[in-house]
Motif scaffolding. Structure first.
Motif, PDB file in Angstrom:
ATOM      1  N   PHE A  88      95.073  48.703  38.967  1.00  0.00           N
ATOM      2  CA  PHE A  88      95.628  47.968  40.112  1.00  0.00           C
ATOM      3  C   PHE A  88      95.906  48.935  41.270  1.00  0.00           C
ATOM      4  CE2 PHE A  88      99.242  46.186  42.442  1.00  0.00           C
ATOM      5  CZ  PHE A  88      98.773  44.913  42.721  1.00  0.00           C
ATOM      6  N   LYS A  89      96.517  50.065  40.935  1.00  0.00           N
ATOM      7  CA  LYS A  89      96.945  51.005  41.993  1.00  0.00           C
ATOM      8  C   LYS A  89      95.763  51.571  42.754  1.00  0.00           C
ATOM      9  CE  LYS A  89      99.705  55.051  43.123  1.00  0.00           C
ATOM     10  NZ  LYS A  89      99.656  54.610  44.513  1.00  0.00           N
ATOM     11  N   VAL A  90      94.709  51.965  42.050  1.00  0.00           N
ATOM     12  CA  VAL A  90      93.593  52.577  42.786  1.00  0.00           C
ATOM     13  C   VAL A  90      92.940  51.550  43.714  1.00  0.00           C
ATOM     14  CG1 VAL A  90      91.618  52.265  41.190  1.00  0.00           C
ATOM     15  CG2 VAL A  90      91.783  54.319  42.610  1.00  0.00           C
ATOM     16  N   GLY A  91      92.931  50.287  43.269  1.00  0.00           N
ATOM     17  CA  GLY A  91      92.405  49.231  44.144  1.00  0.00           C
ATOM     18  C   GLY A  91      93.263  49.066  45.387  1.00  0.00           C
ATOM     19  N   GLU A  92      94.575  49.000  45.181  1.00  0.00           N
ATOM     20  CA  GLU A  92      95.491  48.848  46.325  1.00  0.00           C
ATOM     21  C   GLU A  92      95.379  50.047  47.271  1.00  0.00           C
ATOM     22  OE1 GLU A  92      97.369  45.970  46.938  1.00  0.00           O
ATOM     23  OE2 GLU A  92      95.933  45.469  45.370  1.00  0.00           O
ATOM     24  N   ASP A  93      95.332  51.240  46.689  1.00  0.00           N
ATOM     25  CA  ASP A  93      95.249  52.457  47.512  1.00  0.00           C
ATOM     26  C   ASP A  93      93.945  52.484  48.313  1.00  0.00           C
ATOM     27  OD1 ASP A  93      97.673  53.208  46.491  1.00  0.00           O
ATOM     28  OD2 ASP A  93      96.898  54.819  45.213  1.00  0.00           O
ATOM     29  N   ALA A  96      94.119  49.963  51.115  1.00  0.00           N
ATOM     30  CA  ALA A  96      95.073  50.420  52.138  1.00  0.00           C
ATOM     31  C   ALA A  96      94.409  51.388  53.119  1.00  0.00           C
ATOM     32  CB  ALA A  96      96.273  51.088  51.471  1.00  0.00           C
ATOM     33  N   THR A  97      93.455  52.202  52.624  1.00  0.00           N
ATOM     34  CA  THR A  97      92.816  53.178  53.536  1.00  0.00           C
ATOM     35  C   THR A  97      92.059  52.474  54.659  1.00  0.00           C
ATOM     36  OG1 THR A  97      90.737  53.314  52.269  1.00  0.00           O
ATOM     37  CG2 THR A  97      92.480  54.918  51.695  1.00  0.00           C
ATOM     38  N   ILE A  98      91.607  51.225  54.382  1.00  0.00           N
ATOM     39  CA  ILE A  98      90.818  50.510  55.399  1.00  0.00           C
ATOM     40  C   ILE A  98      91.570  49.272  55.917  1.00  0.00           C
ATOM     41  CG2 ILE A  98      88.517  51.368  54.803  1.00  0.00           C
ATOM     42  CD1 ILE A  98      88.151  48.981  52.948  1.00  0.00           C
ATOM     43  N   GLY A  99      92.875  49.243  55.645  1.00  0.00           N
ATOM     44  CA  GLY A  99      93.722  48.212  56.237  1.00  0.00           C
ATOM     45  C   GLY A  99      93.451  46.803  55.744  1.00  0.00           C
ATOM     46  N   ILE A 100      93.001  46.676  54.483  1.00  0.00           N
ATOM     47  CA  ILE A 100      92.774  45.338  53.915  1.00  0.00           C
ATOM     48  C   ILE A 100      93.949  44.987  53.003  1.00  0.00           C
ATOM     49  CG2 ILE A 100      91.282  43.974  52.377  1.00  0.00           C
ATOM     50  CD1 ILE A 100      88.906  45.496  53.494  1.00  0.00           C
ATOM     51  N   SER A 101      94.615  43.874  53.321  1.00  0.00           N
ATOM     52  CA  SER A 101      95.816  43.504  52.560  1.00  0.00           C
ATOM     53  C   SER A 101      95.432  42.744  51.283  1.00  0.00           C
ATOM     54  CB  SER A 101      96.711  42.609  53.421  1.00  0.00           C
ATOM     55  OG  SER A 101      96.069  41.366  53.603  1.00  0.00           O
ATOM     56  N   ARG A 102      96.403  42.560  50.407  1.00  0.00           N
ATOM     57  CA  ARG A 102      96.196  41.815  49.157  1.00  0.00           C
ATOM     58  C   ARG A 102      95.712  40.397  49.403  1.00  0.00           C
ATOM     59  NH1 ARG A 102      96.770  42.548  44.521  1.00  0.00           N
ATOM     60  NH2 ARG A 102      97.415  40.609  43.591  1.00  0.00           N
ATOM     61  N   GLU A 103      96.218  39.798  50.483  1.00  0.00           N
ATOM     62  CA  GLU A 103      95.897  38.388  50.766  1.00  0.00           C
ATOM     63  C   GLU A 103      94.504  38.234  51.381  1.00  0.00           C
ATOM     64  OE1 GLU A 103      98.760  39.979  52.053  1.00  0.00           O
ATOM     65  OE2 GLU A 103      99.669  39.426  50.127  1.00  0.00           O
ATOM     66  N   LYS A 105      91.285  38.053  51.033  1.00  0.00           N
ATOM     67  CA  LYS A 105      90.200  37.908  50.047  1.00  0.00           C
ATOM     68  C   LYS A 105      88.822  38.167  50.671  1.00  0.00           C
ATOM     69  CE  LYS A 105      92.034  36.828  45.955  1.00  0.00           C
ATOM     70  NZ  LYS A 105      93.419  36.931  46.236  1.00  0.00           N
ATOM     71  N   PRO A 106      88.540  37.599  51.864  1.00  0.00           N
ATOM     72  CA  PRO A 106      87.218  37.871  52.460  1.00  0.00           C
ATOM     73  C   PRO A 106      87.008  39.367  52.723  1.00  0.00           C
ATOM     74  CG  PRO A 106      88.312  36.071  53.619  1.00  0.00           C
ATOM     75  CD  PRO A 106      89.316  36.648  52.677  1.00  0.00           C
ATOM     76  N   GLY A 107      88.069  40.040  53.146  1.00  0.00           N
ATOM     77  CA  GLY A 107      87.973  41.491  53.393  1.00  0.00           C
ATOM     78  C   GLY A 107      87.647  42.242  52.114  1.00  0.00           C
ATOM     79  N   ARG A 108      88.274  41.829  51.027  1.00  0.00           N
ATOM     80  CA  ARG A 108      88.041  42.496  49.737  1.00  0.00           C
ATOM     81  C   ARG A 108      86.622  42.228  49.237  1.00  0.00           C
ATOM     82  NH1 ARG A 108      93.279  43.723  46.338  1.00  0.00           N
ATOM     83  NH2 ARG A 108      94.485  44.474  48.070  1.00  0.00           N
ATOM     84  N   LEU A 109      86.170  40.987  49.427  1.00  0.00           N
ATOM     85  CA  LEU A 109      84.798  40.655  49.017  1.00  0.00           C
ATOM     86  C   LEU A 109      83.782  41.442  49.837  1.00  0.00           C
ATOM     87  CD1 LEU A 109      84.889  36.810  48.351  1.00  0.00           C
ATOM     88  CD2 LEU A 109      84.388  38.648  46.709  1.00  0.00           C
ATOM     89  N   ALA A 110      84.072  41.579  51.134  1.00  0.00           N
ATOM     90  CA  ALA A 110      83.151  42.325  52.007  1.00  0.00           C
ATOM     91  C   ALA A 110      83.076  43.785  51.565  1.00  0.00           C
ATOM     92  CB  ALA A 110      83.605  42.232  53.460  1.00  0.00           C
ATOM     93  N   GLN A 111      84.214  44.354  51.145  1.00  0.00           N
ATOM     94  CA  GLN A 111      84.195  45.735  50.660  1.00  0.00           C
ATOM     95  C   GLN A 111      83.408  45.810  49.349  1.00  0.00           C
ATOM     96  OE1 GLN A 111      84.825  48.674  51.828  1.00  0.00           O
ATOM     97  NE2 GLN A 111      84.331  49.665  49.882  1.00  0.00           N
TER      98      GLN A 111
END
Ligand code: FMN
Length: 216
Positions: A88-93, A96-103, A105-111
């Motif tokens: 969990f932590k490495v994902g959050e970290d 965070a480096t690219i300013g994508i929050s937990r909420e 979801k599209p940002g996380r999918l794009a990454q």
């Protein structure tokens, strides 16, 4: 560069510059990496290299292919502590480096989708192992991979191992013309890090020694 320097310098790189890498360099690294140990000297690694024109063809090819059911369980279902928190932590970290929050979801999918572009790397490996092989031989493949990544580091190249390719096993197998007895483990992006990209500022943490080792 000595081995300790290579171990400490290697990081998973998730933004590459387009600068090319010669096939000959990758061939040399693979040949040296095959000095990695394996139980019974079975040498179970089966590697496909895409680079330059074949990377271009692959990028066009994979863009047309749908995501598949995972070829294997990337993590155990119900992963327990402390492994769960570490994951969990490495994902959050990283986000965070690219300013994508937990909420976001599209940002996380794009990454995640950047895995499919090898994060812009000009070259990559696909690592396969035969279906007859079990955990010991998968472990041998892991040793081969780390040996390759450390040698790449010494040669001034950066890498990112990628289990993300487990959700494209059929497509990758078709592209590389892997025989049916082989199954995918992972990809490895290879190239030169874009050190100006914030995602490459991530330095993942490690458990203290007493969590994973006990002297008797
Ligand atoms: C076999 C393997 C597969 C991995 N798959 C991915 C992946 O698909 N995408 C990704 O961004 N990172 C992937 N990673 C990188 C890990 O997240 C990374 O190794 C871990 O967080 C420790 O960070 P470090 O490699 O920078 O030391 C993978 C690592 C390994 C060893």
């Amino acid at each position: 560069m000595n081995v300790t320097d290579a171990v400490n310098a290697r990081r998973s790189i998730r933004a590459f510059r387009p600068d090319p890498v010669a096939d000959e360099t990758i061939a040399q690294l693979l040949a040296t990496a095959s000095r990695a140990p394996s139980g019974g000297n079975v040498q179970p690694w089966r590697i496909y290299v895409i680079n330059g024109p074949s990377m271009e063809r692959f990028r066009s090819f994979i863009a047309t292919r749908p995501i598949e059911a995972p070829a294997y369980d990337i993590y155990p279902a119900g992963l327990t502590e402390p492994y769960r928190s570490s994951r969990f932590k490495v994902g959050e970290d990283m986000y965070a480096t690219i300013g994508i929050s937990r909420e976001d979801k599209p940002g996380r999918l794009a990454q995640f989708a950047k895995n499919l572009d090898f994060f812009g790397a000009p070259a990559a490996l696909f690592c396969f192992v035969e279906r007859q092989m079990g955990p010991p031989q998968w472990s041998d493949l892991g040793m081969f991979l780390q040996t390759f990544m450390l040698l790449a580091q010494e040669a001034g190249l950066d890498t990112c191992p990628q289990e993300a390719w487990a959700v494209y096993e059929q497509a990758v197998s078709e592209f590389v013309e892997a025989p049916p007895e082989q199954r995918i483990f992972c990809g490895v992006a290879i190239g030169h890090a874009d050190l100006d990209h914030p995602i490459n500022s991530l330095v993942s943490q490690r458990e203290p020694l007493d969590v994973f080792a006990r002297f008797l």
